[in-house]
Motif scaffolding. Structure first.
Motif, PDB file in Angstrom:
ATOM      1  N   MET A   1      -5.847  11.256   9.988  1.00  0.00           N
ATOM      2  CA  MET A   1      -7.095  11.838  10.564  1.00  0.00           C
ATOM      3  C   MET A   1      -6.785  13.165  10.687  1.00  0.00           C
ATOM      4  O   MET A   1      -5.633  13.941  10.898  1.00  0.00           O
ATOM      5  CB  MET A   1      -7.054  11.231  11.855  1.00  0.00           C
ATOM      6  N   GLY A   2      -7.929  14.098  10.579  1.00  0.00           N
ATOM      7  CA  GLY A   2      -7.803  15.545  10.931  1.00  0.00           C
ATOM      8  C   GLY A   2      -7.575  15.974  11.971  1.00  0.00           C
ATOM      9  O   GLY A   2      -7.846  15.265  13.246  1.00  0.00           O
ATOM     10  N   ALA A   3      -7.306  17.165  12.389  1.00  0.00           N
ATOM     11  CA  ALA A   3      -7.251  17.969  13.791  1.00  0.00           C
ATOM     12  C   ALA A   3      -8.482  17.961  14.320  1.00  0.00           C
ATOM     13  O   ALA A   3      -9.662  17.969  13.731  1.00  0.00           O
ATOM     14  CB  ALA A   3      -6.714  19.320  13.616  1.00  0.00           C
ATOM     15  N   ARG A   4      -8.524  17.531  15.745  1.00  0.00           N
ATOM     16  CA  ARG A   4      -9.661  17.909  16.446  1.00  0.00           C
ATOM     17  C   ARG A   4     -10.099  19.306  16.814  1.00  0.00           C
ATOM     18  O   ARG A   4      -9.195  19.881  17.097  1.00  0.00           O
ATOM     19  CB  ARG A   4      -9.422  17.038  18.068  1.00  0.00           C
ATOM     20  N   ILE A   5     -11.267  19.588  16.610  1.00  0.00           N
ATOM     21  CA  ILE A   5     -11.846  20.852  17.110  1.00  0.00           C
ATOM     22  C   ILE A   5     -12.616  20.893  18.148  1.00  0.00           C
ATOM     23  O   ILE A   5     -13.555  20.090  18.746  1.00  0.00           O
ATOM     24  CB  ILE A   5     -12.911  21.122  15.992  1.00  0.00           C
ATOM     25  N   ARG A   6     -12.180  21.978  19.172  1.00  0.00           N
ATOM     26  CA  ARG A   6     -12.704  21.984  20.415  1.00  0.00           C
ATOM     27  C   ARG A   6     -13.644  23.214  20.397  1.00  0.00           C
ATOM     28  O   ARG A   6     -13.339  24.388  19.699  1.00  0.00           O
ATOM     29  CB  ARG A   6     -11.596  22.162  21.397  1.00  0.00           C
ATOM     30  N   VAL A   7     -14.968  22.969  20.818  1.00  0.00           N
ATOM     31  CA  VAL A   7     -15.951  24.057  20.824  1.00  0.00           C
ATOM     32  C   VAL A   7     -16.136  24.611  22.243  1.00  0.00           C
ATOM     33  O   VAL A   7     -16.026  24.036  23.283  1.00  0.00           O
ATOM     34  CB  VAL A   7     -17.096  23.610  20.392  1.00  0.00           C
ATOM     35  N   PHE A   8     -16.122  26.134  22.450  1.00  0.00           N
ATOM     36  CA  PHE A   8     -16.444  26.724  23.721  1.00  0.00           C
ATOM     37  C   PHE A   8     -17.604  27.529  23.629  1.00  0.00           C
ATOM     38  O   PHE A   8     -17.771  28.551  22.593  1.00  0.00           O
ATOM     39  CB  PHE A   8     -15.113  27.736  23.904  1.00  0.00           C
ATOM     40  N   LEU A   9     -18.808  27.447  24.443  1.00  0.00           N
ATOM     41  CA  LEU A   9     -19.857  28.030  24.323  1.00  0.00           C
ATOM     42  C   LEU A   9     -20.011  28.965  25.788  1.00  0.00           C
ATOM     43  O   LEU A   9     -19.652  28.480  26.711  1.00  0.00           O
ATOM     44  CB  LEU A   9     -20.950  27.019  24.081  1.00  0.00           C
ATOM     45  N   THR A  10     -20.667  30.029  25.335  1.00  0.00           N
ATOM     46  CA  THR A  10     -21.092  30.832  26.394  1.00  0.00           C
ATOM     47  C   THR A  10     -22.340  30.087  27.042  1.00  0.00           C
ATOM     48  O   THR A  10     -23.088  29.120  26.519  1.00  0.00           O
ATOM     49  CB  THR A  10     -21.435  32.326  26.011  1.00  0.00           C
ATOM     50  N   HIS A  11     -22.682  30.602  28.313  1.00  0.00           N
ATOM     51  CA  HIS A  11     -24.048  30.461  29.001  1.00  0.00           C
ATOM     52  C   HIS A  11     -25.270  30.336  27.996  1.00  0.00           C
ATOM     53  O   HIS A  11     -26.042  29.390  27.665  1.00  0.00           O
ATOM     54  CB  HIS A  11     -24.261  30.799  30.227  1.00  0.00           C
ATOM     55  N   ASN A  12     -25.461  31.408  27.336  1.00  0.00           N
ATOM     56  CA  ASN A  12     -26.343  31.729  26.692  1.00  0.00           C
ATOM     57  C   ASN A  12     -26.487  30.748  25.201  1.00  0.00           C
ATOM     58  O   ASN A  12     -27.549  30.236  25.018  1.00  0.00           O
ATOM     59  CB  ASN A  12     -26.523  33.137  26.037  1.00  0.00           C
ATOM     60  N   GLN A  13     -25.141  30.533  24.713  1.00  0.00           N
ATOM     61  CA  GLN A  13     -25.093  29.701  23.665  1.00  0.00           C
ATOM     62  C   GLN A  13     -25.722  28.397  23.910  1.00  0.00           C
ATOM     63  O   GLN A  13     -26.499  27.790  23.227  1.00  0.00           O
ATOM     64  CB  GLN A  13     -24.075  29.763  22.953  1.00  0.00           C
ATOM     65  N   ASP A  14     -25.100  27.827  25.043  1.00  0.00           N
ATOM     66  CA  ASP A  14     -25.287  26.613  25.418  1.00  0.00           C
ATOM     67  C   ASP A  14     -27.013  26.303  25.765  1.00  0.00           C
ATOM     68  O   ASP A  14     -27.566  25.383  25.561  1.00  0.00           O
ATOM     69  CB  ASP A  14     -24.631  25.945  26.707  1.00  0.00           C
ATOM     70  N   LYS A  15     -27.642  27.407  26.468  1.00  0.00           N
ATOM     71  CA  LYS A  15     -28.864  27.385  26.650  1.00  0.00           C
ATOM     72  C   LYS A  15     -30.016  27.250  25.465  1.00  0.00           C
ATOM     73  O   LYS A  15     -30.793  26.538  25.319  1.00  0.00           O
ATOM     74  CB  LYS A  15     -29.468  28.505  27.494  1.00  0.00           C
ATOM     75  N   THR A  16     -29.448  28.031  24.459  1.00  0.00           N
ATOM     76  CA  THR A  16     -29.972  28.025  23.091  1.00  0.00           C
ATOM     77  C   THR A  16     -29.910  26.761  22.592  1.00  0.00           C
ATOM     78  O   THR A  16     -31.255  25.977  21.982  1.00  0.00           O
ATOM     79  CB  THR A  16     -29.483  28.944  21.990  1.00  0.00           C
TER      80      THR A  16
END
Length: 42
Positions: A1-16
């Motif tokens: 199994m591959g490595a897990r990727i964690r995503v971090f979004l800014t407020h603007n990215q999340d809103k988009t």
């Protein structure tokens, strides 16, 4: 199994990504945007 990727979004990215739910884009794009948002929220 591959490595897990964690995503971090800014407020603007999340809103988009959230706005893509109502946009006139293919369902595949909406699904991917939602997956990214869910990953960022844990």
């Amino acid at each position: 199994m591959g490595a897990r990727i964690r995503v971090f979004l800014t407020h603007n990215q999340d809103k988009t990504l959230l706005n893509l739910r109502n946009a006139d884009v293919p369902q595949k794009v909406k699904d991917r945007a939602e997956i990214i948002r869910l990953n960022a929220h844990g």
